[in-house]
Design an enzyme around this catalytic site. Structure first.
Site: not given
Length: 294
Positions: A84, A86
Protein backbone atom coordinates in the site's frame (compact mmCIF):
# COMPACT_ATOMS: atom_id res chain seq x y z
CA UNK A 1 8.61 -25.66 11.71
CA UNK A 2 7.83 -22.05 12.58
CA UNK A 3 9.97 -19.05 13.40
CA UNK A 4 9.32 -16.22 15.85
CA UNK A 5 11.12 -12.98 15.10
CA UNK A 6 11.39 -10.63 18.06
CA UNK A 7 12.10 -7.02 17.01
CA UNK A 8 12.99 -4.24 19.44
CA UNK A 9 15.70 -2.14 17.80
CA UNK A 10 18.46 -1.45 20.33
CA UNK A 11 16.28 -2.68 23.21
CA UNK A 12 15.98 -6.43 22.76
CA UNK A 13 17.50 -8.14 25.79
CA UNK A 14 18.39 -11.72 26.60
CA UNK A 15 15.64 -11.61 29.23
CA UNK A 16 12.94 -10.85 26.67
CA UNK A 17 14.20 -13.63 24.40
CA UNK A 18 14.20 -16.04 27.35
CA UNK A 19 10.65 -15.02 28.29
CA UNK A 20 9.47 -15.81 24.76
CA UNK A 21 11.17 -19.22 24.88
CA UNK A 22 9.69 -20.00 28.28
CA UNK A 23 6.20 -18.96 27.19
CA UNK A 24 6.38 -21.17 24.13
CA UNK A 25 7.73 -24.14 26.09
CA UNK A 26 5.14 -23.77 28.85
CA UNK A 27 2.33 -23.98 26.30
CA UNK A 28 3.56 -27.24 24.79
CA UNK A 29 5.75 -26.06 21.92
CA UNK A 30 9.04 -27.76 21.03
CA UNK A 31 11.47 -24.84 21.10
CA UNK A 32 14.98 -24.57 19.70
CA UNK A 33 17.85 -22.34 20.73
CA UNK A 34 17.52 -18.61 19.89
CA UNK A 35 19.54 -16.93 17.16
CA UNK A 36 20.43 -13.25 17.00
CA UNK A 37 19.81 -11.68 13.59
CA UNK A 38 21.29 -8.42 14.89
CA UNK A 39 22.27 -8.36 18.55
CA UNK A 40 19.84 -6.34 20.70
CA UNK A 41 17.78 -5.52 17.58
CA UNK A 42 16.18 -8.73 16.37
CA UNK A 43 16.29 -12.42 17.21
CA UNK A 44 14.79 -15.64 15.86
CA UNK A 45 13.33 -18.54 17.81
CA UNK A 46 12.45 -21.70 15.89
CA UNK A 47 9.73 -23.99 17.21
CA UNK A 48 7.30 -26.75 16.37
CA UNK A 49 3.71 -26.65 17.51
CA UNK A 50 0.74 -24.39 16.92
CA UNK A 51 1.09 -21.11 15.04
CA UNK A 52 -2.20 -19.82 16.49
CA UNK A 53 -1.29 -20.78 20.05
CA UNK A 54 2.16 -19.20 19.75
CA UNK A 55 0.76 -15.91 18.48
CA UNK A 56 -1.78 -15.80 21.28
CA UNK A 57 0.77 -16.60 24.00
CA UNK A 58 3.54 -14.25 22.87
CA UNK A 59 1.08 -11.36 22.61
CA UNK A 60 1.19 -11.28 26.42
CA UNK A 61 4.84 -10.21 26.56
CA UNK A 62 4.95 -6.75 28.13
CA UNK A 63 7.56 -4.64 26.33
CA UNK A 64 7.14 -1.03 25.17
CA UNK A 65 8.81 -1.37 21.75
CA UNK A 66 8.51 -5.05 20.88
CA UNK A 67 7.12 -6.16 17.53
CA UNK A 68 6.65 -9.89 16.95
CA UNK A 69 6.35 -11.75 13.65
CA UNK A 70 5.52 -15.47 13.70
CA UNK A 71 5.42 -17.43 10.46
CA UNK A 72 6.31 -20.74 8.81
CA UNK A 73 10.06 -21.13 8.37
CA UNK A 74 9.77 -22.14 4.71
CA UNK A 75 9.56 -19.43 2.02
CA UNK A 76 10.55 -16.83 4.58
CA UNK A 77 12.56 -14.64 2.19
CA UNK A 78 9.81 -13.42 -0.11
CA UNK A 79 10.03 -13.12 -3.89
CA UNK A 80 7.25 -10.56 -4.27
CA UNK A 81 6.10 -7.62 -2.16
CA UNK A 82 2.78 -5.86 -2.76
CA UNK A 83 2.60 -2.62 -0.77
CA UNK A 84 0.00 0.00 0.00
CA UNK A 85 1.12 3.62 -0.37
CA UNK A 86 -0.74 6.05 1.90
CA UNK A 87 0.29 5.75 5.57
CA UNK A 88 2.46 2.78 4.61
CA UNK A 89 5.14 3.73 2.09
CA UNK A 90 4.51 7.42 2.76
CA UNK A 91 3.62 9.12 6.02
CA UNK A 92 0.35 10.76 5.00
CA UNK A 93 -2.97 10.21 3.24
CA UNK A 94 -2.64 12.06 -0.07
CA UNK A 95 -6.33 12.83 -0.43
CA UNK A 96 -6.35 14.42 3.02
CA UNK A 97 -3.43 16.65 2.08
CA UNK A 98 -5.15 17.66 -1.17
CA UNK A 99 -8.23 18.45 0.89
CA UNK A 100 -6.14 20.78 3.03
CA UNK A 101 -5.40 22.84 -0.08
CA UNK A 102 -9.13 23.10 -0.70
CA UNK A 103 -9.92 23.98 2.92
CA UNK A 104 -11.82 20.72 3.30
CA UNK A 105 -9.43 18.60 5.33
CA UNK A 106 -11.63 18.02 8.39
CA UNK A 107 -14.54 16.77 6.29
CA UNK A 108 -12.47 14.59 3.98
CA UNK A 109 -10.12 13.26 6.68
CA UNK A 110 -13.12 12.07 8.69
CA UNK A 111 -14.36 10.07 5.69
CA UNK A 112 -10.85 8.65 5.12
CA UNK A 113 -10.61 7.53 8.73
CA UNK A 114 -13.94 5.72 8.59
CA UNK A 115 -13.06 4.06 5.27
CA UNK A 116 -9.71 2.81 6.61
CA UNK A 117 -11.47 1.39 9.66
CA UNK A 118 -13.85 -0.49 7.38
CA UNK A 119 -16.88 1.51 8.50
CA UNK A 120 -17.59 2.80 4.97
CA UNK A 121 -17.51 1.17 1.54
CA UNK A 122 -14.19 2.17 0.00
CA UNK A 123 -15.51 2.95 -3.49
CA UNK A 124 -18.34 5.08 -2.16
CA UNK A 125 -16.03 6.89 0.25
CA UNK A 126 -13.53 7.56 -2.55
CA UNK A 127 -16.22 8.96 -4.83
CA UNK A 128 -17.53 11.21 -2.06
CA UNK A 129 -14.10 12.57 -1.18
CA UNK A 130 -12.97 13.13 -4.76
CA UNK A 131 -16.30 14.82 -5.48
CA UNK A 132 -15.53 17.39 -2.82
CA UNK A 133 -12.28 18.21 -4.63
CA UNK A 134 -14.05 19.08 -7.88
CA UNK A 135 -12.87 22.40 -9.29
CA UNK A 136 -9.39 22.28 -7.72
CA UNK A 137 -6.60 23.31 -10.09
CA UNK A 138 -4.75 20.21 -11.30
CA UNK A 139 -1.46 21.99 -10.63
CA UNK A 140 -2.19 21.76 -6.90
CA UNK A 141 -1.76 17.97 -7.09
CA UNK A 142 1.89 18.19 -8.08
CA UNK A 143 2.45 21.04 -5.64
CA UNK A 144 0.93 19.00 -2.83
CA UNK A 145 3.09 15.98 -3.61
CA UNK A 146 6.28 18.04 -3.56
CA UNK A 147 5.44 19.93 -0.40
CA UNK A 148 3.59 17.42 1.76
CA UNK A 149 4.72 13.88 0.98
CA UNK A 150 7.46 12.25 3.01
CA UNK A 151 8.63 8.68 2.50
CA UNK A 152 8.17 6.40 5.47
CA UNK A 153 11.51 5.65 7.15
CA UNK A 154 12.90 2.38 5.86
CA UNK A 155 10.82 2.36 2.66
CA UNK A 156 13.73 2.58 0.24
CA UNK A 157 15.88 0.22 2.30
CA UNK A 158 13.11 -2.39 2.39
CA UNK A 159 12.42 -2.30 -1.34
CA UNK A 160 16.02 -1.94 -2.49
CA UNK A 161 17.14 -4.81 -0.26
CA UNK A 162 14.40 -7.14 -1.43
CA UNK A 163 15.13 -6.29 -5.06
CA UNK A 164 18.83 -6.97 -4.50
CA UNK A 165 17.78 -10.48 -3.43
CA UNK A 166 15.78 -10.96 -6.62
CA UNK A 167 12.31 -9.98 -5.43
CA UNK A 168 9.77 -7.96 -7.42
CA UNK A 169 8.10 -4.93 -5.82
CA UNK A 170 4.66 -3.56 -6.73
CA UNK A 171 3.01 -0.47 -5.24
CA UNK A 172 -0.79 -0.71 -5.39
CA UNK A 173 -2.77 2.18 -3.97
CA UNK A 174 -6.33 3.29 -3.55
CA UNK A 175 -4.83 6.77 -3.81
CA UNK A 176 -3.81 8.55 -6.98
CA UNK A 177 -1.36 7.80 -9.76
CA UNK A 178 -0.15 11.41 -9.80
CA UNK A 179 1.33 10.59 -6.39
CA UNK A 180 2.07 6.88 -6.81
CA UNK A 181 4.09 7.26 -10.00
CA UNK A 182 6.79 9.61 -8.68
CA UNK A 183 6.74 8.05 -5.21
CA UNK A 184 7.12 4.53 -6.59
CA UNK A 185 10.01 5.65 -8.77
CA UNK A 186 11.71 7.33 -5.80
CA UNK A 187 11.45 4.20 -3.66
CA UNK A 188 12.36 1.78 -6.44
CA UNK A 189 9.17 -0.14 -7.15
CA UNK A 190 8.99 -2.12 -10.38
CA UNK A 191 5.34 -1.25 -11.00
CA UNK A 192 2.82 1.26 -9.66
CA UNK A 193 -0.96 0.93 -9.75
CA UNK A 194 -3.35 3.61 -8.47
CA UNK A 195 -6.46 5.58 -9.32
CA UNK A 196 -6.49 8.27 -11.99
CA UNK A 197 -8.09 11.62 -11.23
CA UNK A 198 -10.15 12.99 -14.12
CA UNK A 199 -8.92 16.42 -15.22
CA UNK A 200 -11.02 18.74 -17.38
CA UNK A 201 -9.74 22.15 -18.53
CA UNK A 202 -6.89 22.05 -16.05
CA UNK A 203 -9.10 21.29 -13.05
CA UNK A 204 -10.16 18.21 -11.15
CA UNK A 205 -13.60 17.17 -12.34
CA UNK A 206 -14.48 15.53 -9.04
CA UNK A 207 -14.44 12.06 -10.59
CA UNK A 208 -12.09 9.07 -10.68
CA UNK A 209 -11.50 7.37 -14.01
CA UNK A 210 -12.67 3.75 -14.01
CA UNK A 211 -11.61 1.11 -13.12
CA UNK A 212 -11.24 2.02 -9.46
CA UNK A 213 -8.33 0.51 -7.54
CA UNK A 214 -9.98 -0.92 -4.43
CA UNK A 215 -9.51 -3.91 -2.13
CA UNK A 216 -10.47 -6.36 -4.87
CA UNK A 217 -7.97 -4.79 -7.26
CA UNK A 218 -5.21 -5.07 -4.68
CA UNK A 219 -5.94 -8.77 -4.18
CA UNK A 220 -6.14 -9.35 -7.95
CA UNK A 221 -2.76 -7.65 -8.36
CA UNK A 222 -1.19 -9.92 -5.74
CA UNK A 223 -2.51 -13.03 -7.46
CA UNK A 224 -1.67 -11.89 -10.99
CA UNK A 225 1.87 -10.86 -10.08
CA UNK A 226 2.52 -14.15 -8.28
CA UNK A 227 1.19 -16.08 -11.26
CA UNK A 228 3.36 -14.09 -13.67
CA UNK A 229 6.42 -14.90 -11.55
CA UNK A 230 5.40 -18.58 -11.32
CA UNK A 231 5.53 -18.48 -7.53
CA UNK A 232 3.06 -19.53 -4.87
CA UNK A 233 1.28 -17.04 -2.64
CA UNK A 234 3.37 -18.48 0.22
CA UNK A 235 6.34 -16.71 -1.37
CA UNK A 236 4.68 -13.27 -1.24
CA UNK A 237 4.51 -10.43 1.28
CA UNK A 238 1.74 -7.83 1.47
CA UNK A 239 1.83 -4.75 3.68
CA UNK A 240 -0.77 -2.07 4.36
CA UNK A 241 -2.58 -0.25 7.14
CA UNK A 242 -6.30 -0.10 6.37
CA UNK A 243 -9.43 -2.13 5.75
CA UNK A 244 -9.01 -2.05 1.96
CA UNK A 245 -5.68 -3.86 2.40
CA UNK A 246 -7.21 -6.80 4.26
CA UNK A 247 -7.89 -9.12 1.28
CA UNK A 248 -4.31 -8.91 0.03
CA UNK A 249 -2.88 -9.13 3.56
CA UNK A 250 -4.83 -12.28 4.38
CA UNK A 251 -3.96 -13.93 1.05
CA UNK A 252 -0.21 -13.27 1.02
CA UNK A 253 2.27 -15.70 2.49
CA UNK A 254 3.12 -13.05 5.07
CA UNK A 255 0.56 -10.31 5.64
CA UNK A 256 1.83 -7.33 7.61
CA UNK A 257 -0.32 -4.57 9.08
CA UNK A 258 1.92 -1.50 9.37
CA UNK A 259 1.04 1.00 12.14
CA UNK A 260 -2.48 -0.17 11.36
CA UNK A 261 -6.10 0.52 12.01
CA UNK A 262 -7.59 -2.20 14.25
CA UNK A 263 -9.38 -4.06 11.46
CA UNK A 264 -6.17 -4.55 9.50
CA UNK A 265 -4.22 -5.52 12.61
CA UNK A 266 -6.78 -8.18 13.49
CA UNK A 267 -6.60 -9.70 10.01
CA UNK A 268 -2.84 -9.70 9.55
CA UNK A 269 -0.25 -12.34 10.38
CA UNK A 270 1.62 -9.65 12.32
CA UNK A 271 1.39 -5.95 13.10
CA UNK A 272 4.38 -3.62 13.10
CA UNK A 273 3.44 -0.91 15.59
CA UNK A 274 6.77 0.38 16.89
CA UNK A 275 9.37 0.14 14.13
CA UNK A 276 9.87 1.45 10.63
CA UNK A 277 9.65 -0.61 7.45
CA UNK A 278 13.07 -2.22 7.95
CA UNK A 279 11.31 -4.48 10.48
CA UNK A 280 10.05 -6.38 7.43
CA UNK A 281 13.66 -7.20 6.56
CA UNK A 282 14.32 -8.70 9.99
CA UNK A 283 11.06 -10.62 9.57
CA UNK A 284 12.55 -12.18 6.45
CA UNK A 285 15.79 -13.03 8.23
CA UNK A 286 17.95 -10.30 6.69
CA UNK A 287 20.62 -8.89 9.01
CA UNK A 288 21.77 -5.28 8.73
CA UNK A 289 24.87 -6.37 6.85
CA UNK A 290 22.55 -7.57 4.04
CA UNK A 291 20.56 -4.34 3.77
CA UNK A 292 20.85 -1.98 0.82
CA UNK A 293 20.51 1.36 2.61
CA UNK A 294 18.10 3.80 0.96
Amino acid sequence: MFVVTLIAAGKLTDEVVREAIDRLASTGHDVGAPHWIDEHDAADIYFQGSLVSARKELAHIDHPTLDIVIQPQGDRAKKLIIADMDSTMIRCECIDELADYAGLKPQIAAITERAMKGELDFRAALAERVGLLGGMAASFVEECRRERVELTPGARTLIQTMKSKGARAVLVSGGFMSFAGPIGDAIGFDRMIANELEIVDGKLSGKVIEPVVDADAKLATLKAEAEALHISLAETLAVGDGANDIPMITSAGLGIAYHPHPAAAAAADAAIRHHDLTALLWAQGYARRDWVLG
